[in-house]
Design a protein around this motif. Structure first.
Motif, PDB file in Angstrom:
ATOM      1  N   VAL A  67       0.760  -1.540  -0.707  1.00 26.35           N
ATOM      2  CA  VAL A  67       0.222   0.623  -0.334  1.00 26.35           C
ATOM      3  C   VAL A  67       0.588   1.171  -0.037  1.00 26.35           C
ATOM      4  O   VAL A  67       0.684   1.991  -1.110  1.00 26.35           O
ATOM      5  N   PRO A  68       1.877   1.083   0.678  1.00 23.79           N
ATOM      6  CA  PRO A  68       2.774   2.867   0.438  1.00 23.79           C
ATOM      7  C   PRO A  68       3.240   2.582  -0.520  1.00 23.79           C
ATOM      8  O   PRO A  68       3.655   4.299  -1.264  1.00 23.79           O
ATOM      9  N   THR A  69       3.748   1.640  -0.957  1.00 23.55           N
ATOM     10  CA  THR A  69       4.170   2.108  -2.541  1.00 23.55           C
ATOM     11  C   THR A  69       3.294   2.399  -3.750  1.00 23.55           C
ATOM     12  O   THR A  69       2.668   3.102  -4.455  1.00 23.55           O
ATOM     13  N   LEU A  70       2.221   1.903  -3.737  1.00 25.43           N
ATOM     14  CA  LEU A  70       0.988   2.305  -4.203  1.00 25.43           C
ATOM     15  C   LEU A  70       0.346   3.640  -4.245  1.00 25.43           C
ATOM     16  O   LEU A  70       0.534   4.402  -4.825  1.00 25.43           O
ATOM     17  N   LEU A  71       0.749   4.216  -3.073  1.00 24.20           N
ATOM     18  CA  LEU A  71       0.705   5.561  -2.474  1.00 24.20           C
ATOM     19  C   LEU A  71       1.996   6.397  -3.342  1.00 24.20           C
ATOM     20  O   LEU A  71       1.239   7.743  -3.735  1.00 24.20           O
ATOM     21  N   ALA A  72       2.710   5.520  -2.942  1.00 21.40           N
ATOM     22  CA  ALA A  72       4.142   6.560  -3.884  1.00 21.40           C
ATOM     23  C   ALA A  72       3.837   6.863  -5.266  1.00 21.40           C
ATOM     24  O   ALA A  72       4.201   8.037  -6.185  1.00 21.40           O
ATOM     25  N   ALA A  73       3.085   5.399  -5.936  1.00 22.30           N
ATOM     26  CA  ALA A  73       3.158   5.613  -7.626  1.00 22.30           C
ATOM     27  C   ALA A  73       1.894   6.792  -7.435  1.00 22.30           C
ATOM     28  O   ALA A  73       2.258   7.602  -8.409  1.00 22.30           O
ATOM     29  N   TYR A  74       0.907   6.779  -6.739  1.00 18.23           N
ATOM     30  CA  TYR A  74      -0.580   7.825  -7.293  1.00 18.23           C
ATOM     31  C   TYR A  74       0.524   9.269  -6.948  1.00 18.23           C
ATOM     32  O   TYR A  74      -0.173  10.115  -7.853  1.00 18.23           O
ATOM     33  N   VAL A  75       0.425   9.419  -6.362  1.00 16.39           N
ATOM     34  CA  VAL A  75       1.137  11.187  -5.946  1.00 16.39           C
ATOM     35  C   VAL A  75       2.658  11.201  -7.135  1.00 16.39           C
ATOM     36  O   VAL A  75       2.273  12.267  -7.654  1.00 16.39           O
ATOM     37  N   HIS A  76       3.398  10.530  -7.025  1.00 17.03           N
ATOM     38  CA  HIS A  76       4.394  10.900  -8.395  1.00 17.03           C
ATOM     39  C   HIS A  76       3.104  11.348 -10.021  1.00 17.03           C
ATOM     40  O   HIS A  76       3.592  11.968 -10.389  1.00 17.03           O
ATOM     41  N   LEU A  77       2.316   9.951  -9.771  1.00 17.40           N
ATOM     42  CA  LEU A  77       1.449  10.275 -11.436  1.00 17.40           C
ATOM     43  C   LEU A  77       1.207  11.284 -11.407  1.00 17.40           C
ATOM     44  O   LEU A  77       0.516  12.228 -12.413  1.00 17.40           O
ATOM     45  N   SER A  78       0.386  11.987 -10.267  1.00 17.84           N
ATOM     46  CA  SER A  78      -0.881  12.638 -10.623  1.00 17.84           C
ATOM     47  C   SER A  78      -0.375  14.210  -9.701  1.00 17.84           C
ATOM     48  O   SER A  78      -0.577  14.970 -10.146  1.00 17.84           O
ATOM     49  N   HIS A  79       0.613  14.030  -8.605  1.00 18.87           N
ATOM     50  CA  HIS A  79       0.810  15.286  -7.855  1.00 18.87           C
ATOM     51  C   HIS A  79       0.426  15.715  -6.934  1.00 18.87           C
ATOM     52  O   HIS A  79       0.427  16.376  -6.238  1.00 18.87           O
ATOM     53  N   ASN A  80      -0.901  14.583  -6.812  1.00 17.48           N
ATOM     54  CA  ASN A  80      -1.864  15.156  -5.579  1.00 17.48           C
ATOM     55  C   ASN A  80      -1.218  14.910  -4.541  1.00 17.48           C
ATOM     56  O   ASN A  80      -1.359  13.346  -4.536  1.00 17.48           O
ATOM     57  N   THR A  81      -0.979  15.890  -3.417  1.00 20.67           N
ATOM     58  CA  THR A  81      -0.841  15.384  -1.483  1.00 20.67           C
ATOM     59  C   THR A  81      -1.370  14.941  -0.866  1.00 20.67           C
ATOM     60  O   THR A  81      -1.409  14.350   0.551  1.00 20.67           O
ATOM     61  N   ASP A  82      -2.606  14.679  -0.997  1.00 24.05           N
ATOM     62  CA  ASP A  82      -3.339  15.059  -0.312  1.00 24.05           C
ATOM     63  C   ASP A  82      -3.747  13.803   0.398  1.00 24.05           C
ATOM     64  O   ASP A  82      -3.749  14.183   2.118  1.00 24.05           O
ATOM     65  N   LEU A  83      -3.706  12.993   0.070  1.00 23.80           N
ATOM     66  CA  LEU A  83      -3.304  11.774   0.183  1.00 23.80           C
ATOM     67  C   LEU A  83      -2.546  11.082   1.004  1.00 23.80           C
ATOM     68  O   LEU A  83      -2.594  10.241   1.679  1.00 23.80           O
ATOM     69  N   LEU A  84      -1.344  11.566   0.645  1.00 27.30           N
ATOM     70  CA  LEU A  84      -0.156  11.583   1.255  1.00 27.30           C
ATOM     71  C   LEU A  84       0.367  11.975   2.452  1.00 27.30           C
ATOM     72  O   LEU A  84       0.904  11.793   3.579  1.00 27.30           O
ATOM     73  N   GLU A  85      -0.362  13.201   2.796  1.00 23.60           N
ATOM     74  CA  GLU A  85      -0.458  13.606   3.952  1.00 23.60           C
ATOM     75  C   GLU A  85      -1.394  12.911   5.413  1.00 23.60           C
ATOM     76  O   GLU A  85      -1.188  12.811   5.786  1.00 23.60           O
ATOM     77  N   GLN A  86      -2.567  12.603   4.239  1.00 21.38           N
ATOM     78  CA  GLN A  86      -3.718  11.816   5.601  1.00 21.38           C
ATOM     79  C   GLN A  86      -2.949  10.335   6.098  1.00 21.38           C
ATOM     80  O   GLN A  86      -3.254  10.169   6.766  1.00 21.38           O
ATOM     81  N   PHE A  87      -2.087   9.541   4.903  1.00 25.79           N
ATOM     82  CA  PHE A  87      -1.592   8.368   5.534  1.00 25.79           C
ATOM     83  C   PHE A  87      -0.154   9.008   6.072  1.00 25.79           C
ATOM     84  O   PHE A  87       0.425   8.092   7.188  1.00 25.79           O
ATOM     85  N   ALA A  88       0.320   9.882   5.998  1.00 24.36           N
ATOM     86  CA  ALA A  88       1.604  10.351   7.094  1.00 24.36           C
ATOM     87  C   ALA A  88       1.843   9.788   8.699  1.00 24.36           C
ATOM     88  O   ALA A  88       2.877   9.154   9.090  1.00 24.36           O
ATOM     89  N   PRO A  89       0.484  10.145   9.058  1.00 25.66           N
ATOM     90  CA  PRO A  89       0.314   9.523  10.604  1.00 25.66           C
ATOM     91  C   PRO A  89       0.846   8.160  10.788  1.00 25.66           C
ATOM     92  O   PRO A  89       0.885   7.661  12.042  1.00 25.66           O
ATOM     93  N   HIS A  90       0.429   7.976   9.575  1.00 23.08           N
ATOM     94  CA  HIS A  90      -0.307   5.934  10.003  1.00 23.08           C
ATOM     95  C   HIS A  90       1.515   5.231   9.738  1.00 23.08           C
ATOM     96  O   HIS A  90       1.010   3.821  10.350  1.00 23.08           O
ATOM     97  N   ILE A  91       2.067   5.733   8.753  1.00 20.14           N
ATOM     98  CA  ILE A  91       3.124   4.751   8.067  1.00 20.14           C
ATOM     99  C   ILE A  91       4.082   4.533   9.628  1.00 20.14           C
ATOM    100  O   ILE A  91       5.379   6.437   9.174  1.00 20.14           O
ATOM    101  N   ARG A  92       4.852   4.232   9.915  1.00 23.86           N
ATOM    102  CA  ARG A  92       6.322   4.283  10.650  1.00 23.86           C
ATOM    103  C   ARG A  92       7.007   3.146   9.878  1.00 23.86           C
ATOM    104  O   ARG A  92       7.454   2.441   8.662  1.00 23.86           O
TER     105      ARG A  92
END
Length: 641
Positions: free
Chosen positions: A29-54
């Motif tokens: 899932v974190p890699t899916l997130l990286a691919a999505y943000v790379h392709l879209s430049h949309n950072t909304d989900l990136l910041e929502q995920f940030a508190p949950h990834i260790r």
């Protein structure tokens, strides 16, 4: 232009079918997130995920809420199947850095951006075949490469790309080096599959997250096929001697062909890629030659050796032994393992996992996914672990760690061992090291602890007194009668020239200068007095804080070709590192080593020679090696006209 975006100029949507659905469900899932943000430049989900990834090996581990993961899958599915939301340009370095930091759960500095762009294939550092103003190598200037393992294959690929005439000399009948030679049961790779590969050939087809030896060799032969490397390789040929001629500025290289005859090849430069782990070291134990059964080394394992129902003795408890014992314990009648030194064992649940079909599909089909997964693996298995080997001057916790983070890793390993052997306090006592974790090579558990817990397996810690014709006598007088002895006793790493005779300026001889265990070089490659000789994977260039030999090999090849280009640009004949630069570099390494875990009073491994000098380890991060090898620094070398 970002290479991946350039390939997507005419974006073709993916089919919204079961393959994509399965990939989105099974992929990391974190890699899916990286691919999505790379392709879209949309950072909304990136910041929502940030508190949950260790970070890797954290407790508690990463736990991503299902509703957040599902929201990501929906958005990425829509982008991939319609093209809507696809960015028209490459992400900025700042965005790349933010993606890196969030998806590994800790800050990643800007200094890593160039490395990640290169090593993940987003923006390769350089393709010399596409530099319009680069002078072509001089006709007739020939390079000889020793070995067709990972470094030799990298050299061949990049020398051809750069336009150099070259030949590779390989003693075996096929490419692969270590992975051609090592065929013992259970042989595998500590470095995760998706990082232990060439940055220009990131493979989506790995069967396991940590490749078996056969997987690795399949990758190597596949690369040789794709890049047609064999046409410049002379197989079944061994290099015996290199002699420098000062008048002609050439090396005369004596090779022995498969027919037993010798031949002299005259070349302008030599890249020695034979590596430090191809010279098996047999143990010096009285009576070994008198044993009546088979005695084998893991690095020369006979394909027809049948152990089923046999009584087997294994000498050594390092990585090769752990892999071997995990594989053979279920089939042998009895197995006694002779422990010479203890080793820390880490458990990564992925090590035995096969890569799921959905994950493979994602790696092969979702743009940027395999590149970002490679970054994730690099961080978790390499530079993200560097703090473990750096001493904290303020650490006062205990003598079994060098920092708070190192102590946390030790406790993780200790807890795993105690959990696995809760009913075997005898094994916990035998296996628990009295030195900091990472001060010597760690073992990744892939059946090793399972083997030790079996009733037909015994761990002998008394030491070996002698070998008898029918077995092994321990120092307490006990005898294990056995049918086969397997030596998992490593390699002669310190004698880095091996059996080669290398004569430089004035007849000086490199083997004599380095001796049996005290090699020194500049950046693990060059020695004054040996022009146009480049010794890869040399002194103080091994990434012993974790994984990364593939990156070191690529970086050294890059630097070497840059050195050859300096010759071309100046119309010179040879490149030689300056003595002052050599001396300054070695002082820098010596001054750094007291800060590293390998000089801890309780550290002792094959990284050190008998006097305690750490001759093998690179005492900085991989990113530092990458940055140091972009080009030869002015003033560090001289050109010979």
């Amino acid at each position: 232009m970002n290479a991946i975006l350039a390939e997507r100029t005419n974006f073709t949507p993916l089919a919204n079918g079961p393959d994509l659905a399965r990939a989105l469900d099974e992929a990391n899932v974190p890699t899916l997130l990286a691919a999505y943000v790379h392709l879209s430049h949309n950072t909304d989900l990136l910041e929502q995920f940030a508190p949950h990834i260790r970070p890797a090996f954290s407790y508690p581990p990463t736990e991503i809420p299902d509703e957040l993961a599902d929201a990501l899958r929906l958005k990425l599915r829509h982008l991939l199947t319609t093209g809507e939301g696809l960015a028209s340009s490459e992400p900025s370095d700042a965005l790349v850095q933010r993606i890196m930091s969030v998806t590994v759960g800790e800050p990643v500095d800007t200094e890593f951006v160039d490395l990640v762009n290169d090593q993940c294939g987003f923006r390769p550092w350089i393709d010399r075949s596409k530099l319009p103003d680069r002078p072509a190598p001089k006709a007739g200037f020939k390079v000889l490469v020793i070995g067709a393992g990972m470094t030799g294959m990298a050299a061949a690929t990049k020398l051809r790309e750069a336009g150099y005439e070259f030949v590779v000399i390989e003693k075996n009948p096929e490419v692969g080096g270590t992975w051609y030679e090592n065929r013992y049961p259970g042989v595998g790779v500590d470095t995760p599959s998706h990082f232990y590969s060439f940055s220009w050939e990131i493979w989506p087809d790995w069967q396991h997250y940590h490749p078996h030896g056969a997987d690795m060799q399949r990758y190597m032969t596949g690369v040789a096929d794709k890049y047609d490397l064999r046409r410049d390789i002379r197989f079944n040929t061994t290099v015996e001697k290199l002699v420098w001629d000062e008048k002609s500025c050439t090396w005369t290289v004596t090779v022995r062909r498969a027919d037993g005859q010798t031949e002299d090849l005259v070349v302008n430069a030599v890249i020695n890629g034979h590596g430090p782990v191809n010279r098996p070291k047999m143990p010096d134990i009285p009576g070994l030659s008198g044993f009546k059964g088979p005695v084998v080394h893991t690095a020369a394992y006979p394909a027809d050796l049948d152990l089923k129902g046999k009584r087997v003795a294994v000498i050594g408890t390092g990585a090769s032994s752990a892999q071997l014992c995990g594989a053979i314990a279920p089939e042998v009648a009895e197995l006694t393992v002779y422990q010479r030194t203890k080793h820390w064992v880490l458990y990564n649940p992925e090590i035995a996992h096969e890569v799921s079909e959905g994950m493979k599909w994602a790696l092969a089909n979702i743009p940027t996914f395999k590149e970002w997964f490679r970054f994730r693996v690099y961080w978790a298995a390499a530079d993200g672990l560097f703090s473990n080997v750096l001493k904290d001057p303020a650490w006062e916790g205990n003598m079994l760690a060098v920092s708070e983070g190192n102590e946390m890793t030790r406790q993780y390993a200790l807890g795993y061992m105690q959990q696995r052997f809760a009913d075997r306090p005898d094994l916990i006592e035998k296996l628990t090291p009295d030195f900091p974790i990472f001060s010597k090579r760690i073992i990744l558990d892939n059946g090793w602890f399972d083997a030790l817990a079996r009733p037909n397996v015994h761990l002998e810690t008394q030491g070996i007194a002698r070998i008898l014709p029918n077995g092994i006598e321990a120092k307490d007088g006990s005898v294990f009668e056995c049918d086969v002895i397997i030596c998992a006793t490593g390699f002669n790493v310190a004698q880095m020239v091996g059996n080669l005779v290398i004569r430089g300026e004035g007849g000086r001889e490199l083997g004599e200068e380095w001796g049996a265990e005290d090699p020194r070089s500049y950046l693990g490659m060059c020695v004054p007095g040996y022009p146009n000789y480049f010794h890869t994977v040399g002194p103080n260039s091994a990434p012993n804080h974790a994984a990364g030999q593939n990156l070191i090999s690529e970086a050294q090849v890059n630097w070497i070709i840059e050195a050859l280009d300096r010759i071309t640009e100046a119309g010179a004949r040879a490149f030689e590192v300056e003595q002052d630069a050599f001396d300054a570099w070695n002082r820098k390494v010596d001054e750094r080593m007291p800060q590293m875990i390998w000089t801890h009073p309780r550290a002792n491994s094959y990284y050190n020679n008998s006097k305690g000098r750490v001759f093998l380890s690179w005492p900085w991060r991989l990113v530092d090696f990458f940055n140091a090898t972009r080009r030869p620094e002015p003033g560090c070398y001289r050109l010979i006209d």
